[in-house]
Design a protein around this motif. Structure first.
Motif, PDB file in Angstrom:
ATOM      1  N   ILE A 120      -5.564   0.061   2.133  1.00 16.04           N
ATOM      2  CA  ILE A 120      -6.000  -1.240   1.621  1.00 16.04           C
ATOM      3  C   ILE A 120      -7.525  -1.280   1.522  1.00 16.04           C
ATOM      4  N   ALA A 133      -9.275  -8.031   6.920  1.00 17.78           N
ATOM      5  CA  ALA A 133      -9.287  -9.131   5.964  1.00 17.78           C
ATOM      6  C   ALA A 133     -10.570  -9.935   6.083  1.00 17.78           C
ATOM      7  N   SER A 187       0.796  -1.226   0.000  1.00 15.85           N
ATOM      8  CA  SER A 187       0.000   0.000   0.000  1.00 15.85           C
ATOM      9  C   SER A 187       0.835   1.285   0.000  1.00 15.85           C
ATOM     10  N   ILE A 240      -5.882 -10.457   1.055  1.00 18.30           N
ATOM     11  CA  ILE A 240      -5.215  -9.553   1.984  1.00 18.30           C
ATOM     12  C   ILE A 240      -4.231 -10.350   2.822  1.00 18.30           C
ATOM     13  N   ALA A 287     -11.895  -9.335   2.455  1.00 23.36           N
ATOM     14  CA  ALA A 287     -11.128 -10.155   1.512  1.00 23.36           C
ATOM     15  C   ALA A 287     -11.888 -11.388   1.063  1.00 23.36           C
TER      16      ALA A 287
END
Length: 272
Positions: free
Chosen positions: A125, A156, A70, A145, A160
């Motif tokens: 993110i 996450a 990131s 992630i 994710a």
């Protein structure tokens, strides 16, 4: 615990030139690997170019970033690259995201970008995922992630499709199980695929890998490290089945140095 079907990825870098990289992609596909994964570092070709080239010479091989750091892009720029790869590869791209190593502070400065606090990098993110979802429209870019700390595990779990743990090589099975439990709790009823990266296959640690993970083979063995897989093909297959049964991990990536050594496990277990 019930697990998904096994699939396998190769983590490799395109640092040796285009011909060697295309050869790696073709070999990974021929051996039955699901995904070719490219790291993100200013000392290497950008994953965007490398993965597009790999997808262009293969038919079914998926490609993915492992992982976009990131600090090296704004959230909008990362999403732009990701959606572009999803479109160009016709849905074969997986977007891996992470907060980046401390060593990337200097790389971010070279790009004129702030390294940011831990929370700011996590926020980036989260924003990247939101941008990708907006850009994708009816498409869906799978997001992985890399989750290190508690806040990353919660993020996450919430956002994710795939989660790989970014702990150290000496993290115990018990600690890993606890961290995966945190992710499941954050995910609620969401369907999440759990992934794990294997650094070493066998009992020899290449010098550059030892320099990166900071431990030798004897230490990995003494700690029953999940970063290592060793023994006969039967023993290694049984170990992967144990990790799926006990931890719920079904997606395993292996360092490109061991693409051939790991191939018998791919042949035996992929899709099962």
């Amino acid at each position: 615990m019930a697990g998904k079907a096994f699939r396998f990825g190769v983590v490799a870098a395109a640092g040796e030139g285009g011909a060697k990289w295309r050869e790696t992609a073709l070999r990974a596909e021929a051996l039955g690997y699901s995904t070719l994964l490219s790291p993100d570092n200013l000392t290497l070709p950008t994953p965007t170019a490398a993965l597009a080239a790999a997808a262009a010479v293969t038919t079914d091989l998926r490609v993915g970033s492992f992982v976009l750091a990131s600090p090296l892009r704004t959230a909008r720029a990362a999403a732009w690259e990701a959606h572009s790869l999803t479109a160009i590869t016709e849905g074969r791209f997986e977007l891996g995201l992470g907060t980046g190593l401390p060593s990337m502070r200097q790389q971010a400065e070279e790009l004129g970008l702030p390294y940011g606090s831990g929370q700011e990098r996590l926020d980036s993110i989260s924003e990247t995922v939101d941008h990708v979802r907006r850009l994708d429209g009816d498409a869906h870019t799978p997001v992985m992630i890399a989750a290190g700390g508690p806040k990353a595990r919660v993020l996450a779990g919430k956002k994710a499709d795939i989660v790989t743990l970014a702990g150290g090589p000496l993290t115990t099975r018990e600690e890993t199980a606890g961290q995966l439990g945190e992710i499941r709790a954050a995910a609620g009823g969401r369907d999440v695929e759990f992934a794990m990266n294997i650094w070493v296959v066998g009992e020899q640690v290449p010098p550059w890998i030892r320099g990166f993970i900071g431990v030798d083979a004897e230490t990995l063995i003494a700690h029953d490290s999940l970063a290592m897989l060793r023994g006969s093909v039967d023993e290694m297959a049984a170990e992967l089945e144990r990790r799926r049964e006990e931890l719920g991990v079904s997606y395993f990536s292996v360092n490109g140095a061991f693409i051939e050594e790991f191939a018998p496990l791919v042949a035996r277990l992929a899709g099962k």
